[in-house]
Motif scaffolding. Structure first.
Motif, short mmCIF file in Angstrom:
data_model
loop_
_atom_site.label_atom_id
_atom_site.label_comp_id
_atom_site.label_asym_id
_atom_site.label_seq_id
_atom_site.Cartn_x
_atom_site.Cartn_y
_atom_site.Cartn_z
N UNK A 50 72.29 -11.25 22.19
CA UNK A 50 73.42 -10.94 21.97
C UNK A 50 74.44 -9.55 20.95
N UNK A 51 72.90 -9.72 20.33
CA UNK A 51 73.68 -7.96 20.00
C UNK A 51 73.42 -7.13 20.14
N UNK A 52 72.17 -6.98 20.96
CA UNK A 52 72.30 -5.78 20.98
C UNK A 52 73.21 -5.30 22.57
N UNK A 53 73.80 -6.22 23.58
CA UNK A 53 74.94 -6.35 24.52
C UNK A 53 75.56 -5.76 24.07
N UNK A 54 76.24 -6.01 22.23
CA UNK A 54 77.24 -6.14 22.30
C UNK A 54 77.16 -4.30 21.71
N UNK A 55 76.73 -3.71 21.16
CA UNK A 55 76.63 -2.59 20.57
C UNK A 55 76.82 -1.74 21.81
N UNK A 56 75.93 -2.53 23.14
CA UNK A 56 76.72 -1.59 24.81
C UNK A 56 77.51 -1.72 25.06
N UNK A 57 78.04 -2.78 24.78
CA UNK A 57 79.80 -3.43 25.32
C UNK A 57 80.49 -1.42 24.50
N UNK A 58 79.85 -2.15 23.17
CA UNK A 58 81.26 -1.75 22.39
C UNK A 58 80.89 0.49 23.10
N UNK A 59 79.58 0.70 22.98
CA UNK A 59 79.23 2.18 23.33
C UNK A 59 80.37 2.54 24.62
N UNK A 60 80.02 1.51 25.73
CA UNK A 60 80.84 1.99 27.10
C UNK A 60 82.05 1.41 26.52
N UNK A 61 82.83 1.09 25.76
CA UNK A 61 84.75 0.28 25.28
C UNK A 61 85.01 2.13 25.13
N UNK A 62 83.92 3.24 24.10
CA UNK A 62 84.82 3.86 23.87
C UNK A 62 85.25 5.25 24.81
N UNK A 63 82.74 5.11 25.31
CA UNK A 63 83.13 5.79 26.88
C UNK A 63 84.62 6.14 27.70
N UNK A 64 84.40 5.07 28.17
CA UNK A 64 85.66 4.88 28.72
C UNK A 64 87.14 5.09 28.58
N UNK A 65 86.83 4.97 27.22
CA UNK A 65 88.39 5.36 26.09
C UNK A 65 88.76 6.81 26.44
N UNK A 66 86.82 7.98 26.30
CA UNK A 66 87.81 9.39 25.98
C UNK A 66 87.98 9.56 27.81
N UNK A 67 87.17 8.75 28.66
CA UNK A 67 87.65 8.97 29.99
C UNK A 67 89.17 8.89 30.02
N UNK A 68 89.41 7.85 29.61
CA UNK A 68 90.74 7.12 30.49
C UNK A 68 91.61 8.85 29.80
N UNK A 69 91.98 8.47 28.25
CA UNK A 69 92.60 10.26 27.91
C UNK A 69 92.35 10.98 28.25
N UNK A 70 91.01 11.63 29.57
CA UNK A 70 90.98 12.79 29.44
C UNK A 70 90.58 13.35 28.55
N UNK A 71 89.80 12.52 27.25
CA UNK A 71 89.58 13.88 26.36
C UNK A 71 87.66 13.59 26.29
N UNK A 72 86.79 15.10 25.90
CA UNK A 72 85.81 15.51 25.50
C UNK A 72 84.74 14.16 24.25
#
Length: 304
Positions: free
Chosen positions: A89-111
Motif C-alpha cells: 500500500x505504501x509503495x503504491x501510494x508513493x507511485x500515485x503521488x509521483x504520477x500526480x506530480x508528473x501529470x501536474x507538470x504536463x497539464x501546466x505545460x511545465x518542465x
C-alpha cells in the motif's frame, strides 16, 4: 546498478558527480528547494519551492534514441513494482503521488527538474530488496518534460531536453523491454463493467488513499447527504466531504445529484472527487471545490 546504465548516460552522471560538490542524496534535493527533504527522502518526486516539480529519473531505465536524445518510459501502473509483483500500500501510494506530480507538470505545460540516480542493487529489485539504497544521485542540468501520457497503454514518455522530439516505435519497444514496462492489454474491462462497479472501485480507491495517510474515510453514500465519503482526522474532526465520481474507458461522463448540488453550495469542506481509470491499474483522483466544479472534465450537470 552502474552496469545496467547506458554508457552515454553513465558518462554524464560520472562527470557531474566528479565535478560537483560532494553531497548526500538528501542534501541534493534540499538544495533544489525540497522542504523537509530528510523526511521526504524516500519519495520519488517532490513539489519544491516555486511550484517546481522534481522527479527521480532512474538511470538504469533511461534510453538513448535518435540523435542521442534521452527518454524514459514511465509506467502508469501504480499497483505493480518496477521489477514485477504487487506493490505494498505504501509503495503504491508513493507511485500515485509521483504520477500526480508528473501529470501536474504536463497539464501546466511545465518542465521537470530531475535527479539522475543509480542504485546499489539491480533495478528490478529496487522496491523489493530491503538493502536497496541510492548509489549515486546527481542533479541533472538539463530540463526534462512529460511529452506524452497514454492512459490506455498505461505509459508516459519523459524526455530530456527541448520539446518537439519523440522516440520512434522501435525505440519505444526497446525501452519497454529495458524497463520491463508491459504492453497494456486491450481495455475490455471497462466495457464489461457497470456504472455501479466503476463507482464502487472509485470509492474503494479513495478510501484506501486517505487511510494510507492515517485518516478515517467513512462511506456514507447510503445516507444521501450530498457526499459519499467523510474524511476525518484522528480526533474525529471532519476534514473533507467527498462527492465521488468514478470514470473509466467508455464511461467518462457523470452527473451531480440534487443533494450533491445543494451540499456543494454550502461550500467547505465539500469537494467533488473524480477518480479516473477507476477500475484500472492507473487510477488517479483530483479534488474540485464547489467553485471549481465546472472545470471537472466529464461533468454533464453543472452547478446551478
Amino acid at each position: 546498478m552502474d552496469k545496467e546504465v547506458d554508457p552515454a548516460v553513465l558518462a554524464v552522471i560520472n562527470e557531474k558527480r566528479l565535478r560537483g560538490e560532494k553531497r548526500t542524496p538528501v542534501e541534493i534535493i534540499a538544495r533544489m528547494g525540497v522542504f523537509d527533504a530528510r523526511e521526504k527522502a524516500s519519495e520519488q518526486a517532490w513539489l519544491a519551492t516555486g511550484d517546481n516539480v522534481i522527479a527521480t529519473i532512474w538511470a538504469e531505465f533511461v534510453s538513448v534514441g535518435a540523435g542521442g536524445r534521452w527518454f524514459y518510459l514511465e509506467s502508469l501502473d501504480t499497483h505493480h513494482r518496477l521489477g514485477g509483483g504487487e506493490r505494498t500500500a505504501l509503495q503504491a501510494q508513493r507511485a500515485k503521488d509521483r504520477l500526480h506530480l508528473l501529470k501536474r507538470s504536463l497539464d501546466g505545460g511545465l518542465g521537470l527538474r530531475a535527479v539522475l540516480q543509480t542504485n546499489r542493487v539491480a533495478i528490478a529489485d529496487l522496491e523489493s530488496d530491503k538493502a536497496a539504497k541510492v548509489s549515486v544521485r546527481v542533479q541533472d542540468d538539463q530540463e526534462w518534460h512529460v511529452a506524452t501520457w497514454d492512459a490506455d497503454q498505461k505509459v508516459a514518455v519523459l524526455i530530456r531536453g527541448p520539446r518537439g522530439w519523440l522516440p520512434t516505435e522501435e525505440d519505444m519497444q526497446a525501452a519497454r523491454a529495458r524497463g520491463g514496462v508491459p504492453v497494456a492489454a486491450p481495455a475490455s474491462a471497462a466495457g464489461n463493467a457497470s456504472r455501479e462497479e466503476v463507482q464502487a472501485a472509485a470509492m474503494d480507491y479513495l478510501t484506501r488513499h486517505f487511510a494510507g495517510y492515517g485518516y478515517k474515510a467513512e462511506n456514507v453514500a447510503s445516507q444521501k447527504l450530498g457526499y459519499d465519503i467523510e474524511v476525518s482526522d484522528k480526533k474525529g474532526a471532519t476534514l473533507l466531504k467527498l462527492a465521488v465520481k468514478g470514470t473509466a474507458a467508455g464511461m467518462t461522463t457523470f452527473q451531480l445529484t440534487g443533494e450533491e448540488r445543494a451540499c456543494a453550495k454550502r461550500g467547505d469542506p465539500w469537494r467533488l472527487a473524480v477518480v479516473t481509470d477507476a477500475i484500472g491499474p492507473a487510477a488517479q483522483h483530483k479534488l474540485y471545490k464547489s467553485s471549481e466544479v465546472d472545470k471537472a472534465p466529464g461533468l454533464e450537470s453543472l452547478l446551478e
